[in-house]
Structures are given as C-alpha cells and as structure tokens.
Design an enzyme around this catalytic site. Structure first.
Site, PDB file in Angstrom:
ATOM      1  N   ARG A  28       0.812  -1.229   0.000  1.00 42.25           N
ATOM      2  CA  ARG A  28       0.000   0.000   0.000  1.00 42.25           C
ATOM      3  C   ARG A  28       0.841   1.272   0.000  1.00 42.25           C
ATOM      4  O   ARG A  28       0.418   2.296   0.549  1.00 42.25           O
ATOM      5  CB  ARG A  28      -0.946   0.031   1.216  1.00 42.25           C
ATOM      6  CG  ARG A  28      -2.078  -0.980   1.160  1.00 42.25           C
ATOM      7  CD  ARG A  28      -3.235  -0.439   0.320  1.00 42.25           C
ATOM      8  NE  ARG A  28      -4.313  -1.404   0.245  1.00 42.25           N
ATOM      9  CZ  ARG A  28      -5.432  -1.326   0.951  1.00 42.25           C
ATOM     10  NH1 ARG A  28      -5.621  -0.329   1.781  1.00 42.25           N
ATOM     11  NH2 ARG A  28      -6.357  -2.233   0.807  1.00 42.25           N
TER      12      ARG A  28
ATOM     13  N   ARG B 297      -3.347   6.728   0.990  1.00 39.03           N
ATOM     14  CA  ARG B 297      -3.843   7.951   1.630  1.00 39.03           C
ATOM     15  C   ARG B 297      -2.890   8.612   2.608  1.00 39.03           C
ATOM     16  O   ARG B 297      -3.124   9.754   2.999  1.00 39.03           O
ATOM     17  CB  ARG B 297      -5.175   7.641   2.337  1.00 39.03           C
ATOM     18  CG  ARG B 297      -6.319   7.447   1.369  1.00 39.03           C
ATOM     19  CD  ARG B 297      -7.474   6.735   2.013  1.00 39.03           C
ATOM     20  NE  ARG B 297      -7.084   5.363   2.320  1.00 39.03           N
ATOM     21  CZ  ARG B 297      -7.892   4.468   2.882  1.00 39.03           C
ATOM     22  NH1 ARG B 297      -9.121   4.812   3.234  1.00 39.03           N
ATOM     23  NH2 ARG B 297      -7.465   3.244   3.112  1.00 39.03           N
TER      24      ARG B 297
ATOM     25  N   ARG C 277      -6.389  11.595  -5.947  1.00 36.00           N
ATOM     26  CA  ARG C 277      -7.609  10.844  -5.685  1.00 36.00           C
ATOM     27  C   ARG C 277      -8.844  11.737  -5.844  1.00 36.00           C
ATOM     28  O   ARG C 277      -9.874  11.302  -6.362  1.00 36.00           O
ATOM     29  CB  ARG C 277      -7.505  10.280  -4.262  1.00 36.00           C
ATOM     30  CG  ARG C 277      -8.736   9.657  -3.678  1.00 36.00           C
ATOM     31  CD  ARG C 277      -8.950   8.255  -4.192  1.00 36.00           C
ATOM     32  NE  ARG C 277      -9.963   7.586  -3.390  1.00 36.00           N
ATOM     33  CZ  ARG C 277     -11.259   7.808  -3.497  1.00 36.00           C
ATOM     34  NH1 ARG C 277     -11.717   8.671  -4.383  1.00 36.00           N
ATOM     35  NH2 ARG C 277     -12.116   7.159  -2.724  1.00 36.00           N
TER      36      ARG C 277
ATOM     37  N   ASP D 144      -6.662  -2.662  -7.446  1.00 33.79           N
ATOM     38  CA  ASP D 144      -7.194  -3.264  -6.228  1.00 33.79           C
ATOM     39  C   ASP D 144      -7.520  -4.728  -6.508  1.00 33.79           C
ATOM     40  O   ASP D 144      -7.774  -5.092  -7.655  1.00 33.79           O
ATOM     41  CB  ASP D 144      -8.460  -2.530  -5.764  1.00 33.79           C
ATOM     42  CG  ASP D 144      -8.786  -2.876  -4.319  1.00 33.79           C
ATOM     43  OD1 ASP D 144      -8.209  -2.234  -3.419  1.00 33.79           O
ATOM     44  OD2 ASP D 144      -9.571  -3.817  -4.078  1.00 33.79           O
TER      45      ASP D 144
ATOM     46  N   TYR E  28     -15.174 -11.307   0.175  1.00 29.36           N
ATOM     47  CA  TYR E  28     -15.895 -10.058  -0.133  1.00 29.36           C
ATOM     48  C   TYR E  28     -17.095 -10.332  -1.031  1.00 29.36           C
ATOM     49  O   TYR E  28     -18.140  -9.698  -0.896  1.00 29.36           O
ATOM     50  CB  TYR E  28     -14.948  -9.051  -0.809  1.00 29.36           C
ATOM     51  CG  TYR E  28     -13.876  -8.531   0.128  1.00 29.36           C
ATOM     52  CD1 TYR E  28     -14.155  -7.505   1.027  1.00 29.36           C
ATOM     53  CD2 TYR E  28     -12.595  -9.074   0.134  1.00 29.36           C
ATOM     54  CE1 TYR E  28     -13.188  -7.030   1.898  1.00 29.36           C
ATOM     55  CE2 TYR E  28     -11.618  -8.606   0.998  1.00 29.36           C
ATOM     56  CZ  TYR E  28     -11.925  -7.598   1.885  1.00 29.36           C
ATOM     57  OH  TYR E  28     -10.963  -7.134   2.750  1.00 29.36           O
TER      58      TYR E  28
HETATM   59  O1  CP3 Z   1       0.195   0.709  -3.246  1.00 26.79           O
HETATM   60  C1  CP3 Z   1      -0.292  -0.436  -3.378  1.00 26.79           C
HETATM   61  O2  CP3 Z   1      -0.074  -1.363  -2.560  1.00 26.79           O
HETATM   62  C2  CP3 Z   1      -1.083  -0.753  -4.615  1.00 26.79           C
HETATM   63  C3  CP3 Z   1      -2.484  -0.680  -4.534  1.00 26.79           C
HETATM   64  C4  CP3 Z   1      -3.369  -1.602  -3.708  1.00 26.79           C
HETATM   65  C5  CP3 Z   1      -4.599  -1.151  -3.175  1.00 26.79           C
HETATM   66  N1  CP3 Z   1      -5.247  -2.212  -2.643  1.00 26.79           N
HETATM   67  C6  CP3 Z   1      -5.068   0.248  -3.232  1.00 26.79           C
HETATM   68  C7  CP3 Z   1      -6.176   0.673  -2.355  1.00 26.79           C
HETATM   69  C8  CP3 Z   1      -3.261  -2.969  -3.415  1.00 26.79           C
HETATM   70  C9  CP3 Z   1      -2.121  -3.940  -3.697  1.00 26.79           C
HETATM   71  C10 CP3 Z   1      -4.468  -3.334  -2.745  1.00 26.79           C
HETATM   72  C11 CP3 Z   1      -4.758  -4.719  -2.298  1.00 26.79           C
HETATM   73  C12 CP3 Z   1      -5.978  -4.986  -1.545  1.00 26.79           C
HETATM   74  N2  CP3 Z   1      -7.211  -4.410  -1.670  1.00 26.79           N
HETATM   75  C13 CP3 Z   1      -6.099  -6.013  -0.567  1.00 26.79           C
HETATM   76  C14 CP3 Z   1      -5.000  -6.971  -0.184  1.00 26.79           C
HETATM   77  C15 CP3 Z   1      -4.006  -6.357   0.715  1.00 26.79           C
HETATM   78  C16 CP3 Z   1      -4.556  -5.974   2.051  1.00 26.79           C
HETATM   79  O3  CP3 Z   1      -4.534  -4.778   2.361  1.00 26.79           O
HETATM   80  O4  CP3 Z   1      -4.980  -6.879   2.790  1.00 26.79           O
HETATM   81  C17 CP3 Z   1      -7.417  -5.987  -0.079  1.00 26.79           C
HETATM   82  C18 CP3 Z   1      -7.993  -6.899   0.981  1.00 26.79           C
HETATM   83  C19 CP3 Z   1      -8.115  -4.972  -0.799  1.00 26.79           C
HETATM   84  C20 CP3 Z   1      -9.547  -4.623  -0.686  1.00 26.79           C
HETATM   85  C21 CP3 Z   1      -9.752  -3.227  -0.266  1.00 26.79           C
HETATM   86  N3  CP3 Z   1      -9.435  -2.120  -1.023  1.00 26.79           N
HETATM   87  C22 CP3 Z   1     -10.336  -2.775   0.934  1.00 26.79           C
HETATM   88  C23 CP3 Z   1     -10.834  -3.676   2.038  1.00 26.79           C
HETATM   89  C24 CP3 Z   1     -10.348  -1.381   0.877  1.00 26.79           C
HETATM   90  C25 CP3 Z   1     -10.972  -0.466   1.898  1.00 26.79           C
HETATM   91  C26 CP3 Z   1     -10.182  -0.354   3.115  1.00 26.79           C
HETATM   92  C27 CP3 Z   1      -9.214   0.757   2.982  1.00 26.79           C
HETATM   93  O5  CP3 Z   1      -8.004   0.531   3.237  1.00 26.79           O
HETATM   94  O6  CP3 Z   1      -9.689   1.840   2.647  1.00 26.79           O
HETATM   95  C28 CP3 Z   1      -9.732  -0.988  -0.330  1.00 26.79           C
HETATM   96  C29 CP3 Z   1      -9.503   0.401  -0.810  1.00 26.79           C
HETATM   97  C30 CP3 Z   1      -8.142   0.780  -1.293  1.00 26.79           C
HETATM   98  N4  CP3 Z   1      -7.348   0.000  -2.072  1.00 26.79           N
HETATM   99  C31 CP3 Z   1      -7.497   2.016  -1.059  1.00 26.79           C
HETATM  100  C32 CP3 Z   1      -6.268   1.974  -1.729  1.00 26.79           C
HETATM  101  C33 CP3 Z   1      -5.219   3.050  -1.825  1.00 26.79           C
HETATM  102  C34 CP3 Z   1      -8.069   3.190  -0.292  1.00 26.79           C
HETATM  103  C35 CP3 Z   1      -9.255   3.734  -0.993  1.00 26.79           C
HETATM  104  C36 CP3 Z   1      -9.239   5.217  -1.280  1.00 26.79           C
HETATM  105  O7  CP3 Z   1      -8.218   5.793  -1.695  1.00 26.79           O
HETATM  106  O8  CP3 Z   1     -10.311   5.794  -1.128  1.00 26.79           O
END
Ligand code: CP3
Length: 344
Positions: free
Chosen positions: A25, A29, A38, A75, A150
C-alpha cells in the site's frame, strides 16, 4: 547489458545487502499527493481504471522515497468487478458489492473478463516505460479465498464468518467459485506479466481465519492452481505468495503452492522467519503501526529484522499495508535505517 533488478535476484534466492525494499500500500492515503490525485477521480475504481492517474499514483512513492519496487495501482476487487458483481467503494465504509449465492455462482459470466481489465494492463505498460530501469515492477491479484470473502458477504467483515459458513453449507458451489476465481486470476497474472510486470504477488489477506483443513482446501489449493497455470504458460514467472495470519501453517506453504517467495505478517516470530528463509526468499515483516509511531520504536523494529534476516534472501517490507495515519517522514527514516545498517 542491463543488470538484473535486485528484487528479482532475491526471488532467485540470492542475498542482497542492503535488502531491496518496498511497502504494501505504498501508494495511498498517507501521502498528500495521493489524496490530491484521488480527488480528481470520480471514485476509487475510476482511479484504478484510469491509466494516466494510476501511473501517477504508482510513481508518487517511487519519486518521493526511491523504493526498489513499484506496485501497479489497482485493487484486488477489480476481479469481482470484471465478473459483473457491481463493486463500488463507499468512502469511510470500504468496498461493497452484490452478495453472491449459489445461483449467482452458476450464472457468473467470464467472457468480458480480460477486456474489462485492459486499463490495468495499459497502466503496467506505461509504468515500465516511466520507471527507472533498476526499479522492479510488481503486478498482483487477490487469492481466491480472500476475494471470495468479499463476494459472499458483499462487504468487509472482521472474521469472514459469512464466507466460512457458506463454505460449509454450500461446499460444491463454493469450490466452483474458487476454481473460477483461480482460473481468471491466472489469466490476469499472465496478462500482467506480458504487459511488463517483473513479478506478481498473490494477496491472501484473510488466510488467517481458516482452520487447518480449510486452509489446505481454500488457501493452499486455489493459490497452487493459479501458480501452476501461470508457470505452465510463463515458466520464468516470479511469484510472491502472502498468506496473512497463517502462522505455523506457513511451514510448508511455499512448497505447497510453488511460489518463489512468501510474505510474512508482523506476528511471525523472527526465529520461525529464519527457518522459513532456509527454504527461499521471505518478505516482511515490520508492524505497520511502527510507521505511525516512528522514533526509536521504529529503529528497533528495523534493526531486529535486519539483524536476524538480512544475511539471507530478504525483501524488506511491512507485515501488512501501510495505514492512512502513517507519517511519510517515518518512511524516509525507515529507508535510511535499512540502507545505512551495519552488519555486525
Ligand atoms: O500501493 C499499493 O499497494 C497498490 C495498490 C493496492 C490497493 N489495494 C489500493 C487501495 C493494493 C495492492 C491493494 C490490495 C488490496 N485491496 C487487498 C489486499 C491487501 C490488504 O490490504 O490486505 C485488499 C484486501 C483490498 C480490498 C480493499 N481495497 C479494501 C478492504 C479497501 C478499503 C479499506 C481501505 O483501506 O480503505 C480498499 C480500498 C483501497 N485500495 C485504497 C487503496 C489506496 C483506499 C481507498 C481510497 O483511496 O479511497
């Protein structure tokens, strides 16, 4: 001839000192520049499907910190989206989609799958051109179990009770869902490699809620199915498998799934990590909360991993994603500490 990228050498089992470093990640944010970009996208998925913006946010942490690897911005839930499950992200509430039932599994349509993901592949192609030559480019997907949790609940849950229950009550339909997800994920990873990804990571973020037998059926088997298919098509594929929370079940995980490296969350004891490193490269495993705390606690955490694991094949990373509360200054401190570490 250009030199082989460091992270890929570690995946081949080489020890590189100081270890190549990236953070799960790392585009997100906690970075003001991410929050600014964003805001210009309609919603989170529009950001994932806009190659120009996705390249920009992928590059942000590379420009700011000089990580050894970039992970394409996307994602894991683009897969259910490509399967038409009406995925959306509600700010402050996380992901939402239509909960699937056995009839929905039978009706899943896969014909438009890769076509739907073309923008992500375009992001990878542009990234390979834009990135410094020495920076490894990572693609990824979610493991079938984690993606299925999910799809079944329709949203995130603390313990994935809905998916665990579904697996007992509708085992056949559940296995069918995992097979479809595995086959689609394999196609997606092969396409990512063809678009320029040097290596790919499979995120099984919810592996830790499974019992021993269920781990074998729902975490090991589907990830092995993906890796077998990817390797059959692209024998040189480099793969990192991250089963978060798997604990002692990590003992045989690498050989069971056939990955080059395994990711370790921050609860994996360093002595066990050392054992696992004898089998090949490990990635991890600093507590992401140290990126919020900073200071001496952070330094001590880094030093412990460096002292115990830097004399073997190691990719330095966190044990899970960096959180929005993290201070970017702590990332600078982390990299300085790793890169300036003196081996005793
Ligand atoms: O920089 C990176 O790592 C690349 C991008 C990336 C994102 N999600 C961006 C993201 C990667 C590799 C993921 C993987 C992901 N997404 C996983 C596996 C890794 C982990 O964290 O366990 C999972 C379970 C998800 C599903 C997901 N996406 C959830 C549950 C959420 C909401 C929770 C949260 O952290 O907000 C997301 C949203 C998400 N994915 C964001 C980002 C930057 C935040 C959303 C936003 O910017 O509004």
């Amino acid at each position: 001839m250009s030199e082989k990228r460091k992270l890929l050498r570690v995946l081949d089992g080489e020890t590189i000192f100081p270890p190549p470093t990236w953070l799960m990640r790392q585009a997100g944010r906690y970075l003001p520049e991410y929050r600014a970009t964003r805001k210009t996208a309609k919603d989170f998925l529009s950001l994932c499907y806009n190659p120009e913006l996705a390249v920009e946010v992928t590059m942000q942490p590379i420009r700011r910190f000089g990580f050894d690897a970039a992970i394409m911005f996307s994602d894991i839930l683009v897969i259910p989206d490509a399967l038409n499950r009406n995925v959306h992200f509600v700010t402050g509430e996380g992901p939402k989609m239509d909960p699937i039932n056995p009839a929905g599994i039978d009706a899943l349509k896969t014909d438009n799958f890769l076509n739907h993901l073309t923008p992500v592949l375009e992001t990878l192609k542009r990234l390979r051109i834009e990135l410094p030559n020495e920076t490894t480019l990572l693609g990824f997907c979610g493991a079938p179990w984690t993606v299925a949790t999910y799809m079944i609940a329709g949203h995130g849950t603390p313990d994935q009770a809905p998916a665990r229950l579904f697996a007992y009550e509708h085992e056949q339909a559940f296995n069918k869902l995992l097979d479809i997800l595995a086959d689609m994920s394999a196609q997606y990873l092969i396409a990512q490699i063809d678009a320029g990804a040097d290596a790919v990571q499979i995120f099984d973020s919810w592996a830790g809620v499974l019992g021993e037998k269920e781990f074998e059926k729902y975490a090991v088997r589907p990830v092995k199915r993906i890796i077998d298919q990817v390797r059959a098509a692209r024998p040189d594929a480099k793969i990192i498998a991250f089963a978060k929370g798997a604990g002692i079940l990590l003992q045989n995980y690498r050989s069971q799934v056939g990955s080059d490296a395994i990711g370790l969350d921050w609860t994996v004891p360093v002595t066990f990590a050392k054992e696992l490193q004898k089998q090949g490269a490990v990635q991890g495993n600093l507590d992401p909360m140290l990126m919020v705390a900073g200071g001496e606690a952070l330094d001590k955490g880094v030093d412990r991993i460096m002292a115990e694991l830097s004399d073997g094949p190691l990719i330095f990373n966190l044990g899970h994603g960096i959180t929005p509360q993290a201070d970017p200054e702590n990332v600078t401190r982390l990299l300085k500490r790793i890169r300036g570490y003196q081996r005793g």
